[in-house]
Design an enzyme around this catalytic site. Structure first.
Site, PDB file in Angstrom:
ATOM      1  N   TYR A 234      92.543 -58.127 126.321  1.00 24.88           N
ATOM      2  CA  TYR A 234      93.357 -58.749 125.273  1.00 24.88           C
ATOM      3  C   TYR A 234      92.692 -60.026 124.758  1.00 24.88           C
ATOM      4  CZ  TYR A 234      97.395 -61.038 123.089  1.00 24.88           C
ATOM      5  OH  TYR A 234      98.247 -61.685 122.212  1.00 24.88           O
ATOM      6  N   LYS A 238      91.302 -60.782 120.891  1.00 25.11           N
ATOM      7  CA  LYS A 238      91.780 -61.893 120.069  1.00 25.11           C
ATOM      8  C   LYS A 238      90.657 -62.888 119.765  1.00 25.11           C
ATOM      9  CE  LYS A 238      96.070 -60.632 119.569  1.00 25.11           C
ATOM     10  NZ  LYS A 238      96.576 -60.234 118.235  1.00 25.11           N
TER      11      LYS A 238
END
Length: 316
Positions: A234, A238
């Site tokens: 994750y 990002k």
């Protein structure tokens, strides 16, 4: 950080929350309101959580909002709730990981509205909770959070309508994706420097970084690769989105003023949503605030290629 330091940090966060809560009650002046009921905003992944709140708040301010979800029934349910409040909201099915779905959506937007003025890229996934750090679904995470969002930006850019106020792209991101974060940064100093320097930053560099990570996931060596240690897949997705935002802003700056598009990203904070298993310390309304504020900034106050949290610029 010691106990007293943590207490002071909590006090500062609470003070800022109260300040922003007050700012949300201050109406925009006629001079600041560059939008109208004909202004079209698209919010992806908006059937619940932060996306739903962004859609709701934009509609409350008077924009027409296209609320999208992978599941049309969920988009319809969320839209029905907002329409019951008298808001101008329209549902549409959209899966940002599916090129055909994105193209169909773009064609529908062209026929239905002729273009859009605001794009909020909220759709994303994270399969880790608490202290978990599994990379079992890393490919899905990166395919959605980075490549899916990138696909939306590239596809919707030709449909962003020219105006003296500029169109706006808002990318929902995370502080976990900061290249120079204190606790979760990229371990390779050369890669970190290349990501931060305009002269070395490129889409190819991002593709290479993500390909290397996924290759290490497949052969089981990723834990020694110098990647972020919290929610690794994750965080990397990002990070790529944040860096791509800077890169895209630089390219968009070459446009004529009448075709200007401003692109920025923001961290909503640790929000009580399904993605965090309702363990956050902020409501969805609070988490949505900075994204809405960015989308509606008066043209004289807006910048591009920046990263924000709590209505303030933060470092990448």
């Amino acid at each position: 950080m010691g106990k007293k330091g943590k207490e002071r940090a909590r006090e500062r966060r609470e003070q800022r929350r109260q300040e922003i809560s007050h700012l949300r009650t201050v109406p925009y002046s006629p001079h600041e309101r560059w939008w109208s009921k004909e202004t079209v905003a698209v919010v992806t992944g908006a059937n619940q959580g932060i996306g739903y709140e962004i859609a709701r708040q934009l509609a409350v301010h008077g924009l027409h909002v296209v609320l999208t979800s992978r599941d049309f029934d969920r988009a319809l349910g969320a839209t029905t709730n907002l329409q019951a409040e008298g808001l101008s909201v329209q549902p549409c099915q959209l899966d940002i990981t599916d090129a055909g779905s994105v193209m169909s959506f773009a064609s529908w937007i062209q026929l239905e509205h002729g273009g859009i003025d605001v794009l909020v890229n909220n759709a994303g996934v994270n399969f880790n909770r608490g202290a978990d750090n599994s990379v079992e679904l890393a490919e899905t995470v990166i395919k959605t959070n980075y490549y899916g969002t990138k696909r939306m930006i590239d596809t919707m850019l030709p449909l962003m309508r020219p105006s003296s106020f500029g169109a706006r792209i808002v990318n929902v991101s995370s502080r976990l994706g900061r290249a120079n974060g204190r606790k979760n940064k990229i371990g390779d100093p050369t890669l970190r420097d290349n990501l931060m320097k305009d002269e070395t930053l490129s889409e190819e560099l991002l593709d290479e970084m993500l390909t290397n990570f996924l290759s290490q996931v497949n052969d089981g060596t990723w834990q020694n690769g110098g990647w972020p240690q919290m929610y690794t897949d994750y965080s990397l997705s990002k990070l790529a989105l944040n860096v791509y935002t800077r890169l895209k802003a630089r390219r968009l700056a070459e446009r004529l003023d009448s075709h200007r598009v401003y692109i920025n990203c923001f961290c909503p904070g640790w929000v009580k949503t399904q993605m965090t298993n309702w363990e956050g310390n902020m409501s969805a309304e609070e988490g949505a605030d900075t994204g809405v504020w960015m989308a509606l900034l008066p043209v004289e106050n807006i910048s591009s290629g920046r990263f924000y949290a709590e209505r303030r610029e933060i470092d990448f």
